[in-house]
Design an enzyme around this catalytic site. Sequence first.
Site, PDB file in Angstrom:
ATOM      1  N   SER A 139       0.849  -1.195   0.000  1.00 55.24           N
ATOM      2  CA  SER A 139       0.000   0.000   0.000  1.00 55.24           C
ATOM      3  C   SER A 139       0.880   1.240   0.000  1.00 55.24           C
ATOM      4  O   SER A 139       2.021   1.203   0.490  1.00 55.24           O
ATOM      5  CB  SER A 139      -0.865   0.009   1.264  1.00 55.24           C
ATOM      6  OG  SER A 139      -1.496   1.261   1.425  1.00 55.24           O
ATOM      7  N   TYR A 152      -1.349  -0.325  10.536  1.00 58.17           N
ATOM      8  CA  TYR A 152      -1.679  -0.713   9.156  1.00 58.17           C
ATOM      9  C   TYR A 152      -0.511  -0.380   8.215  1.00 58.17           C
ATOM     10  O   TYR A 152      -0.018  -1.250   7.487  1.00 58.17           O
ATOM     11  CB  TYR A 152      -2.966  -0.029   8.681  1.00 58.17           C
ATOM     12  CG  TYR A 152      -3.253  -0.351   7.228  1.00 58.17           C
ATOM     13  CD1 TYR A 152      -3.565  -1.659   6.856  1.00 58.17           C
ATOM     14  CD2 TYR A 152      -3.164   0.617   6.225  1.00 58.17           C
ATOM     15  CE1 TYR A 152      -3.792  -1.984   5.519  1.00 58.17           C
ATOM     16  CE2 TYR A 152      -3.391   0.303   4.895  1.00 58.17           C
ATOM     17  CZ  TYR A 152      -3.704  -1.003   4.539  1.00 58.17           C
ATOM     18  OH  TYR A 152      -3.903  -1.333   3.226  1.00 58.17           O
TER      19      TYR A 152
HETATM   20  P1  NDP Z   1     -11.782  -5.722   0.728  1.00 59.79           P
HETATM   21  O1  NDP Z   1     -12.169  -5.523   2.151  1.00 59.79           O
HETATM   22  O2  NDP Z   1     -12.784  -5.462  -0.326  1.00 59.79           O
HETATM   23  O3  NDP Z   1     -11.194  -7.207   0.541  1.00 59.79           O
HETATM   24  C1  NDP Z   1     -10.338  -7.769   1.485  1.00 59.79           C
HETATM   25  C2  NDP Z   1     -10.222  -9.263   1.253  1.00 59.79           C
HETATM   26  O4  NDP Z   1      -9.309  -9.798   2.231  1.00 59.79           O
HETATM   27  C3  NDP Z   1     -11.540  -9.986   1.414  1.00 59.79           C
HETATM   28  O5  NDP Z   1     -11.691 -10.904   0.363  1.00 59.79           O
HETATM   29  C4  NDP Z   1     -11.401 -10.716   2.738  1.00 59.79           C
HETATM   30  O6  NDP Z   1     -12.058 -11.957   2.675  1.00 59.79           O
HETATM   31  C5  NDP Z   1      -9.885 -10.950   2.786  1.00 59.79           C
HETATM   32  N1  NDP Z   1      -9.415 -11.196   4.157  1.00 59.79           N
HETATM   33  C6  NDP Z   1      -9.370 -10.330   5.194  1.00 59.79           C
HETATM   34  N2  NDP Z   1      -8.926 -10.959   6.296  1.00 59.79           N
HETATM   35  C7  NDP Z   1      -8.687 -12.253   5.938  1.00 59.79           C
HETATM   36  C8  NDP Z   1      -8.229 -13.393   6.614  1.00 59.79           C
HETATM   37  N3  NDP Z   1      -7.924 -13.368   7.937  1.00 59.79           N
HETATM   38  N4  NDP Z   1      -8.079 -14.548   5.939  1.00 59.79           N
HETATM   39  C9  NDP Z   1      -8.391 -14.595   4.632  1.00 59.79           C
HETATM   40  N5  NDP Z   1      -8.840 -13.556   3.922  1.00 59.79           N
HETATM   41  C10 NDP Z   1      -8.996 -12.398   4.578  1.00 59.79           C
HETATM   42  O7  NDP Z   1     -10.500  -4.791   0.520  1.00 59.79           O
HETATM   43  P2  NDP Z   1      -9.477  -4.605  -0.716  1.00 59.79           P
HETATM   44  O8  NDP Z   1      -9.840  -5.440  -1.866  1.00 59.79           O
HETATM   45  O9  NDP Z   1      -9.336  -3.156  -0.910  1.00 59.79           O
HETATM   46  O10 NDP Z   1      -8.147  -5.122  -0.025  1.00 59.79           O
HETATM   47  C11 NDP Z   1      -7.280  -6.085  -0.608  1.00 59.79           C
HETATM   48  C12 NDP Z   1      -5.855  -5.748  -0.203  1.00 59.79           C
HETATM   49  O11 NDP Z   1      -5.506  -4.488  -0.740  1.00 59.79           O
HETATM   50  C13 NDP Z   1      -5.615  -5.637   1.305  1.00 59.79           C
HETATM   51  O12 NDP Z   1      -4.376  -6.243   1.602  1.00 59.79           O
HETATM   52  C14 NDP Z   1      -5.557  -4.129   1.542  1.00 59.79           C
HETATM   53  O13 NDP Z   1      -4.769  -3.802   2.658  1.00 59.79           O
HETATM   54  C15 NDP Z   1      -4.900  -3.686   0.249  1.00 59.79           C
HETATM   55  N6  NDP Z   1      -5.061  -2.288  -0.135  1.00 59.79           N
HETATM   56  C16 NDP Z   1      -6.294  -1.717  -0.316  1.00 59.79           C
HETATM   57  C17 NDP Z   1      -6.389  -0.412  -0.742  1.00 59.79           C
HETATM   58  C18 NDP Z   1      -7.694   0.279  -0.941  1.00 59.79           C
HETATM   59  O14 NDP Z   1      -7.708   1.530  -0.995  1.00 59.79           O
HETATM   60  N7  NDP Z   1      -8.793  -0.430  -1.113  1.00 59.79           N
HETATM   61  C19 NDP Z   1      -5.195   0.385  -1.039  1.00 59.79           C
HETATM   62  C20 NDP Z   1      -3.956  -0.308  -0.791  1.00 59.79           C
HETATM   63  C21 NDP Z   1      -3.903  -1.594  -0.381  1.00 59.79           C
HETATM   64  P3  NDP Z   1     -12.948 -12.603   3.846  1.00 59.79           P
HETATM   65  O15 NDP Z   1     -13.440 -11.473   4.708  1.00 59.79           O
HETATM   66  O16 NDP Z   1     -14.028 -13.336   3.141  1.00 59.79           O
HETATM   67  O17 NDP Z   1     -12.006 -13.515   4.558  1.00 59.79           O
HETATM   68  C1  8X3 Z   2      -4.996   1.746   1.704  1.00 56.89           C
HETATM   69  C2  8X3 Z   2      -4.486   3.042   1.193  1.00 56.89           C
HETATM   70  O1  8X3 Z   2      -4.570   5.532   1.634  1.00 56.89           O
HETATM   71  O2  8X3 Z   2      -6.573   4.248   2.120  1.00 56.89           O
HETATM   72  O3  8X3 Z   2      -3.966   0.827   1.793  1.00 56.89           O
HETATM   73  O4  8X3 Z   2      -4.632   4.037   3.557  1.00 56.89           O
HETATM   74  S1  8X3 Z   2      -5.096   4.267   2.179  1.00 56.89           S
END
Ligand code: NDP
Ligand code: 8X3
Length: 252
Positions: A139, A152
């Site tokens: 991220s 985070y």
């Molecule tokens: P979502 O919340 O839409 O998706 C997150 C996914 O992670 C879900 O499918 C959830 O599945 C899974 N997950 C969470 N905890 C667990 C666990 N303990 N075991 C298995 N699966 C898990 O968020 P995003 O798609 O945005 O996030 C995906 C990745 O991208 C993350 O690592 C996040 O930190 C990163 N990210 C997101 C950004 C954003 O702005 N959206 C920016 C930068 C990075 P379930 O709950 O079914 O287990």
């Molecule tokens: C998520 C990016 O800017 O929402 O990883 O924290 S931000």
Amino acid sequence: MNKSVFITGATSGFGRAAARRFAEAGFSLVLTGRRRERLEALKSELSGKVAVHVIELDVRDEAAVKRAANELPDEFASVHVLLNNAGLALAPEPAQDVALEDWHTMIDTNVKGLVNVTHALLPTLIKLGAGTSIVNIGSTAGKWPYKGSHVYGATKAFVEQFSYNLRCDLQGTGVRVTDIAPGMAETEFTLVRTKGDQAASDQLYGNTTPMSAEDIAEQMFYVATLPAHLNINFLEIQPVRQVWAGMAVDRD
Ligand code: NDP
Ligand code: 8X3
């Protein structure tokens, strides 16, 4: 044998969009996450196109992760791409107001979960060699500090350094490692971070143009399907309308 992609966190956001993107290109899919009904729904959607194997999996459960990796049906055992995507942010409040449990959940998922899955699948990736990829989702929060990011952002800094260090040890195996570091993208991320505050999520993504899950899935697909002699180490991507926060000054 067909190439497969092993996706963690395939039930939502980037992971679900990636499943659709890799299916378009004919990859077999190993879809994992905790919410079985969502995995089954995605399987129903995509299994007309490609082979789909779903595993209800919490990446924090080391034994379950090992089992999932070791017991892949033959049709899915040729894992060419590992998408370490599962992760979450919690507690947007200042560090001093946060429950320790929330910090632990982020470390257990974003750090320990990611290394659990990587460790379990490394032998498979190394055996397949050139052209295989580990794509870790970091991220912008791993590089750029901001208020409320505390643990985070620190977990995502781990993801970046772990990716580089893995690259060093995997030199000569043909296995690639990339850290993709997205900025603001509209998924369920903020809903999870605020423990269900839809208004906060709508406000964050409203009146601007955030990235979509599909935007990030396209980057995942791109880095994982480059010619086998190329490795993108770090790919930071933001919406044009997002830039860094300014320096904050405490005043009387
Ligand atoms: P979502 O919340 O839409 O998706 C997150 C996914 O992670 C879900 O499918 C959830 O599945 C899974 N997950 C969470 N905890 C667990 C666990 N303990 N075991 C298995 N699966 C898990 O968020 P995003 O798609 O945005 O996030 C995906 C990745 O991208 C993350 O690592 C996040 O930190 C990163 N990210 C997101 C950004 C954003 O702005 N959206 C920016 C930068 C990075 P379930 O709950 O079914 O287990
Ligand atoms: C998520 C990016 O800017 O929402 O990883 O924290 S931000």
